[in-house]
Design a protein around this motif. Structure first.
Motif, PDB file in Angstrom:
ATOM      1  N   GLY A  38      -9.389  10.498  -3.302  1.00 28.65           N
ATOM      2  CA  GLY A  38      -8.766   9.897  -2.143  1.00 28.65           C
ATOM      3  C   GLY A  38      -8.838  10.802  -0.928  1.00 28.65           C
ATOM      4  O   GLY A  38      -9.766  11.604  -0.776  1.00 28.65           O
ATOM      5  N   THR A  39      -7.838  10.705  -0.042  1.00 26.29           N
ATOM      6  CA  THR A  39      -7.822  11.498   1.188  1.00 26.29           C
ATOM      7  C   THR A  39      -6.500  12.241   1.308  1.00 26.29           C
ATOM      8  O   THR A  39      -5.432  11.692   1.048  1.00 26.29           O
ATOM      9  CB  THR A  39      -8.014  10.608   2.427  1.00 26.29           C
ATOM     10  OG1 THR A  39      -6.966   9.634   2.475  1.00 26.29           O
ATOM     11  CG2 THR A  39      -9.359   9.885   2.365  1.00 26.29           C
ATOM     12  N   ILE A  40      -6.577  13.509   1.719  1.00 24.03           N
ATOM     13  CA  ILE A  40      -5.397  14.355   1.885  1.00 24.03           C
ATOM     14  C   ILE A  40      -5.483  15.044   3.237  1.00 24.03           C
ATOM     15  O   ILE A  40      -6.479  15.720   3.540  1.00 24.03           O
ATOM     16  CB  ILE A  40      -5.299  15.406   0.764  1.00 24.03           C
ATOM     17  CG1 ILE A  40      -5.127  14.722  -0.599  1.00 24.03           C
ATOM     18  CG2 ILE A  40      -4.145  16.356   1.020  1.00 24.03           C
ATOM     19  CD1 ILE A  40      -5.218  15.673  -1.782  1.00 24.03           C
ATOM     20  N   THR A  55      -0.402  12.420   3.518  1.00 20.65           N
ATOM     21  CA  THR A  55      -0.254  13.271   4.692  1.00 20.65           C
ATOM     22  C   THR A  55       1.007  14.095   4.484  1.00 20.65           C
ATOM     23  O   THR A  55       2.074  13.542   4.200  1.00 20.65           O
ATOM     24  CB  THR A  55      -0.126  12.439   5.973  1.00 20.65           C
ATOM     25  OG1 THR A  55      -1.286  11.614   6.121  1.00 20.65           O
ATOM     26  CG2 THR A  55       0.002  13.338   7.190  1.00 20.65           C
ATOM     27  N   THR A  92      -0.508   4.835  -0.327  1.00 17.74           N
ATOM     28  CA  THR A  92      -0.394   5.624   0.892  1.00 17.74           C
ATOM     29  C   THR A  92       0.947   6.348   0.903  1.00 17.74           C
ATOM     30  O   THR A  92       1.988   5.729   0.683  1.00 17.74           O
ATOM     31  CB  THR A  92      -0.502   4.719   2.130  1.00 17.74           C
ATOM     32  OG1 THR A  92      -1.748   4.013   2.090  1.00 17.74           O
ATOM     33  CG2 THR A  92      -0.424   5.528   3.413  1.00 17.74           C
ATOM     34  N   SER A 121       0.815  -1.216   0.000  1.00 15.30           N
ATOM     35  CA  SER A 121       0.000   0.000   0.000  1.00 15.30           C
ATOM     36  C   SER A 121       0.850   1.269   0.000  1.00 15.30           C
ATOM     37  O   SER A 121       0.493   2.256  -0.636  1.00 15.30           O
ATOM     38  CB  SER A 121      -0.944   0.015   1.212  1.00 15.30           C
ATOM     39  OG  SER A 121      -0.209  -0.042   2.425  1.00 15.30           O
ATOM     40  N   ALA A 155     -11.465  14.583  -3.762  1.00 17.17           N
ATOM     41  CA  ALA A 155     -10.727  14.158  -2.570  1.00 17.17           C
ATOM     42  C   ALA A 155     -11.311  14.793  -1.322  1.00 17.17           C
ATOM     43  O   ALA A 155     -11.869  15.895  -1.357  1.00 17.17           O
ATOM     44  CB  ALA A 155      -9.254  14.538  -2.701  1.00 17.17           C
ATOM     45  N   GLY A 212      -3.806   8.164  -0.656  1.00 19.03           N
ATOM     46  CA  GLY A 212      -3.792   8.900   0.593  1.00 19.03           C
ATOM     47  C   GLY A 212      -2.481   9.644   0.728  1.00 19.03           C
ATOM     48  O   GLY A 212      -1.418   9.130   0.389  1.00 19.03           O
ATOM     49  N   GLY A 272      -7.358   3.951  -4.879  1.00 18.83           N
ATOM     50  CA  GLY A 272      -6.949   4.343  -3.543  1.00 18.83           C
ATOM     51  C   GLY A 272      -5.746   5.265  -3.535  1.00 18.83           C
ATOM     52  O   GLY A 272      -4.721   4.962  -4.136  1.00 18.83           O
ATOM     53  N   SER A 300       3.427   9.839   2.602  1.00 19.19           N
ATOM     54  CA  SER A 300       3.566  10.818   3.675  1.00 19.19           C
ATOM     55  C   SER A 300       4.848  11.615   3.508  1.00 19.19           C
ATOM     56  O   SER A 300       5.853  11.104   3.018  1.00 19.19           O
ATOM     57  CB  SER A 300       3.550  10.140   5.044  1.00 19.19           C
ATOM     58  OG  SER A 300       4.680   9.310   5.211  1.00 19.19           O
ATOM     59  N   THR A 324      -4.857  11.108  -9.426  1.00 18.41           N
ATOM     60  CA  THR A 324      -4.658  10.126  -8.368  1.00 18.41           C
ATOM     61  C   THR A 324      -5.549   8.933  -8.674  1.00 18.41           C
ATOM     62  O   THR A 324      -6.621   9.066  -9.260  1.00 18.41           O
ATOM     63  CB  THR A 324      -4.998  10.698  -6.979  1.00 18.41           C
ATOM     64  OG1 THR A 324      -6.344  11.168  -6.962  1.00 18.41           O
ATOM     65  CG2 THR A 324      -4.038  11.824  -6.622  1.00 18.41           C
TER      66      THR A 324
END
Length: 202
Positions: A166-168, A150, A125, A104, A187, A148, A146, A127, A142
């Motif tokens: 996705g997620t930010i 950070t 994923t 991931s 997102a 993500g 999936g 970061s 993106t």
């Protein structure tokens, strides 16, 4: 020097300290690992090798990672996890960031992340302890399977379509700019714990 140091179909590198300034002509960089230093590699596309571009497996160096490709580049996992360590990926063709099968995580940096390519597709994923900067001469997207991220501040700029899903979770200034096409935002964007988003630009 101006010549290529290593020509290989599949290449694996390992060092107790750093791997710096190495010019390669490879189809697949299976892995490159530095125990204590940084890694800096330039792939010279089309020099005595079979296919264009560079496929990159696992690259890890606590002191930072810089990978440059003279053609397209596909990346599975890059880590520069020490505090303040920078991660930079640049491709003269398409840059594709997708985790290995069953994995991931894709990019992890203790400091900044810088990405550039003719087009960029980003998944998995990710970061960064610092700012993330993305520049593409084509489209940016993106993955629908999936994504993500950070990070500290975030800037994504493309000349063509820009699509984010996705997620930010980020802080500081956040910017999504397409200079000649559309921005499609799907997102969920939130501030990192204990921080705030000072400016959001589309």
């Amino acid at each position: 020097d101006s010549g290529v140091d290593v020509v290989a179909h599949r290449l694996q590198l390992s060092a107790g300290a750093g791997i710096n300034g190495l010019e390669i002509a490879a189809n697949t960089l299976v892995s490159a690992v530095s125990a204590r230093g940084a890694i800096s590699l330039e792939d010279r596309d089309g020099v005595d090798e079979w296919t264009p571009g560079l496929i990159t497996g696992t690259v890890s160096a606590p002191g930072g990672v810089t990978l440059t490709s003279g053609g397209p580049m596909s990346v599975e996992r890059v880590t520069a996890a020490s505090a303040g360590s920078a991660l930079s990926l640049a491709a003269a063709g398409a840059l594709t960031l997708v985790p290995a099968t069953g994995g991931s995580s894709v990019l992890t940096a203790g400091g900044t992340i810088s990405l550039s390519g003719d087009s960029i597709t980003w998944a998995g994923t990710n970061s960064a302890g610092g700012a993330v900067t993305v520049e593409t001469a084509g489209s940016f997207t993106t993955s629908t399977s999936g994504f993500g991220l950070t990070s500290g501040s975030l800037s994504i700029r493309s000349l063509s379509d820009l699509a984010v899903r996705g997620t930010i979770a980020t802080s500081g200034e956040v910017s999504f700019v397409s200079t000649h096409a559309n921005v499609a935002m799907g997102a969920a964007i939130t501030a990192r714990a204990g921080s705030s988003i000072s400016m959001l630009t589309f």
